[in-house]
Enzyme design. Structure first.
Site, short mmCIF file in Angstrom:
data_model
loop_
_atom_site.label_atom_id
_atom_site.label_comp_id
_atom_site.label_asym_id
_atom_site.label_seq_id
_atom_site.Cartn_x
_atom_site.Cartn_y
_atom_site.Cartn_z
N ASP A 62 -2.60 10.07 3.86
CA ASP A 62 -3.89 9.69 4.13
C ASP A 62 -4.87 10.74 4.82
OD1 ASP A 62 -6.36 8.38 4.11
OD2 ASP A 62 -5.69 6.59 5.46
N ARG A 65 -7.52 -0.60 0.78
CA ARG A 65 -7.98 -2.01 0.38
C ARG A 65 -8.50 -1.66 -1.25
NH1 ARG A 65 -12.60 -2.31 4.77
NH2 ARG A 65 -10.73 -1.27 5.83
N LYS A 114 0.82 -1.19 0.01
CA LYS A 114 -0.12 -0.10 -0.03
C LYS A 114 0.86 1.20 -0.14
CE LYS A 114 -3.24 2.67 3.09
NZ LYS A 114 -4.07 2.31 4.33
N LYS A 148 -10.57 12.53 8.14
CA LYS A 148 -9.94 12.13 9.39
C LYS A 148 -10.09 13.59 10.12
CE LYS A 148 -6.69 8.61 8.24
NZ LYS A 148 -7.32 7.46 8.60
N ASP A 157 1.63 6.26 5.87
CA ASP A 157 0.52 5.39 5.19
C ASP A 157 0.95 4.60 3.84
OD1 ASP A 157 -1.68 4.16 5.70
OD2 ASP A 157 -2.81 5.38 4.86
N ASP A 193 -12.03 6.89 3.36
CA ASP A 193 -11.08 6.58 4.27
C ASP A 193 -10.56 5.14 4.33
OD1 ASP A 193 -8.94 7.11 6.01
OD2 ASP A 193 -10.18 7.50 7.92
N1 BES Z 1 -4.40 4.29 7.30
C1 BES Z 1 -5.51 4.20 7.62
C2 BES Z 1 -5.16 2.90 8.80
C3 BES Z 1 -4.41 3.28 10.08
C4 BES Z 1 -4.97 4.04 11.09
C5 BES Z 1 -3.26 3.26 10.11
C6 BES Z 1 -4.06 4.48 12.29
C7 BES Z 1 -2.30 3.33 10.98
C8 BES Z 1 -2.67 4.19 12.08
C9 BES Z 1 -6.62 3.53 7.04
O1 BES Z 1 -6.62 3.94 5.51
C10 BES Z 1 -7.85 3.79 7.49
O2 BES Z 1 -8.18 4.90 7.55
N2 BES Z 1 -8.66 2.56 7.88
C11 BES Z 1 -9.84 3.24 8.55
C12 BES Z 1 -10.85 2.20 8.17
C13 BES Z 1 -12.38 2.36 8.39
C14 BES Z 1 -12.63 3.78 7.66
C15 BES Z 1 -13.25 1.32 7.79
C16 BES Z 1 -9.68 2.78 10.16
O3 BES Z 1 -8.92 1.84 10.48
O4 BES Z 1 -10.29 3.39 10.94
ZN ZN Z 2 -4.79 4.52 4.87
ZN ZN Z 3 -7.87 5.74 5.32
#
Ligand code: BES
Ligand code: ZN
Ligand code: ZN
Length: 461
Positions: free
Chosen positions: A234, A315, A229, A241, A252, A311
């Site tokens: 992000d 995936r 990835k 966020k 990220d 967010d």
């Molecule tokens: N990059 C984030 C995941 C992440 C969060 C990595 C904190 C490192 C520290 C990912 O893209 C994300 O935002 N995931 C969301 C998914 C949700 C929206 C289903 C999450 O984990 O909250």
């Molecule tokens: Zn992310």
């Molecule tokens: Zn994200």
């Protein structure tokens, strides 16, 4: 318990034995400091317990020593392999010396382009004693350099490392190596229907990209695809966020960095493997051009995905990488990503989660136990498939439920895994950052470079 108390010397310059192995070094600035050998002795290491007879302990120890010596501007130090073996009788001496060198170099790692006061001194490592060779030191150094390369990529700021610049950074890093690199720009992405990457990248001033890197150390070996990835920042996109400092979201692209680091390690060590790195690169930004929640992406394999949450972008771009791995007829596919915050809740910050082929995930765990990229198998529970149901598309990229979010992300990815491949998914969100200590510096860890390289070698045996 094997409580070996080794006080190595009590020469003039020996400072004094300290209770904590964190503070055993002191050297006058500019001194030539001989380490663990008998002349002008300066380092005391005492009592490595049985439970600490691990390669990780050797690396951590070396990292702590090296950082302290570096801070004291010591020019060079020599580790005595005979003494090291005495301290770590349970560990094969080749492994111990390699681990020492690896921890040594990583312990002195600093990311300092934006520190006005540069205060970096590197203490050179020599080896002496039975079984200590320069070849082993070099092996450890190569492992450290690959991991440091991943750290550098992860630590870089988004104005310097973004979808416009990242491919060029990789081209430069791999020029003159056995790694071939192909960069796909937006036009190529369109021709190849990489619609996840195109959609997520739409809100950024930087056009998205896809990088494919190939290393053929042995054509007869099964093709292994490593998908990383590469979200250079992000923000969450339109599903923005909020409420905290988002600086760490520059990491990220940790999955991309892991894959790139693994390619460095494999090519530098001339590994007999056949491997391709697949790196989708985007910046996830809110803009009037950004993908809107509720939109649908049609993927090249015919699947339609509702973007319930912008967010959950990782995936969406990994899906294109998985499809590409199928086109290349990879036999093994490992994807790696800072994918979910939920994996941090589940496993904390010391471990990554591994999903997919059950037997392979236990092998992955064992590899991590040995090389320091710790991880643990996680379940892909079919019962949660319903969580990503969509009213109007084939499925959704997210769910209204908060529970099981890392598993749900894994289930989403599984839908894009080509048939008849052995697949693993590594969620490394928890291992993105670390505090200073042992061979870690504050900030990016470089997690995954060693894990993916060692995995690739193991399945190619
Ligand atoms: N990059 C984030 C995941 C992440 C969060 C990595 C904190 C490192 C520290 C990912 O893209 C994300 O935002 N995931 C969301 C998914 C949700 C929206 C289903 C999450 O984990 O909250
Ligand atoms: Zn992310
Ligand atoms: Zn994200």
């Amino acid at each position: 318990m094997n409580q070996k108390a080794t006080i190595l010397n009590e020469g003039d310059k020996l400072i004094q034995e300290k209770a904590s192995v964190k503070q055993y070094v002191e050297c006058a600035a500019g001194d030539f400091c001989t380490l663990l050998i008998d002349e002008a002795f300066t380092v005391v290491v005492k009592g490595i317990k049985e439970k600490d007879q691990t390669g990780e302990k050797v690396r951590m120890l070396a990292g702590d020593i090296a950082r302290t010596l570096g801070k004291n501007k010591v020019e060079a130090a020599t580790v005595n392999a005979t003494v090291l073996q005495e301290l770590f009788p349970e560990i094969n001496i080749d492994k111990a010396v390699t681990a020492f060198a690896e921890g040594w170099h990583l312990g002195q790692y600093q990311f300092s382009p934006y520190k006005s006061e540069k205060n970096h001194h590197h203490t050179v490592l020599h080896v002496t004693g039975d079984g200590g060779t320069d070849t082993l030191l070099e092996k450890g150094k190569i492992r450290a350099e690959a991991t440091a390369f991943s750290r550098d990529l992860m630590n870089e700021i988004p104005s310097a490392l973004n979808p416009s610049t990242f491919p060029g950074v990789l081209e430069e890093a791999f020029s003159g190596t056995d790694v071939q690199i192909n960069v796909w720009d937006k036009k190529m992405l369109e021709q190849n229907e990489m619609n996840g990457v195109l959609t997520v990248g739409r809100g950024s001033i930087h056009e998205p990209a896809f990088v494919e890197m190939t290393y053929r150390g042995d054509d007869t070996k099964p093709l292994i695809a490593l998908v990383g990835k590469g979200v250079t920042f992000d923000t969450g996109g339109i599903s923005l966020k909020k409420g905290r400092d988002l600086s760490s979201m520059r990491h990220d692209m940790g999955g991309a960095a892991a894959v790139a680091g693994a390619m460095k390690l494999l090519s530098a060590s001339k590994a007999k493997v056949n491997v391709v790195a697949l790196i989708p690169i985007v910046e996830n930004m809110p803009d009037s051009k950004s993908v809107i929640p509720g939109d649908v992406i049609r993927y090249k394999n015919g699947l339609h995905v509702q973007v319930g949450n912008t967010d959950a972008e990782g995936r969406l771009i990994l899906a294109d990488g998985l499809i590409r791995a199928g086109e290349l007829q990879a036999e093994y596919v490992v994807d790696i990503a800072t994918l979910t915050g939920a994996i941090i809740g589940a496993l904390g910050t010391k471990l990554a989660g591994v999903f997919g082929d059950e037997q392979l995930s236990w092998e992955m765990k064992q590899i991590g136990d040995e090389n320091g990229d710790f991880n643990w198998p996680m379940p892909l529970v079919d019962a949660y498939e319903s969580y990503i149901a969509s009213d109007y598309a084939d499925f959704n990229n997210t769910t209204s439920k908060v529970e099981g979010a890392s598993i749900v992300a894994g289930l989403f990815l599984r839908r894009f895994v080509p048939e008849n491949v052995k697949w693993l998914h590594v969620d490394m969100a928890g291992r993105m950052r670390s505090e200073e200590g042992g061979y870690y510096a504050t900030s990016a860890t470089g997690f995954g470079a060693r894990l993916l390289a060692d995995f690739t070698e193991k399945v190619s045996k």
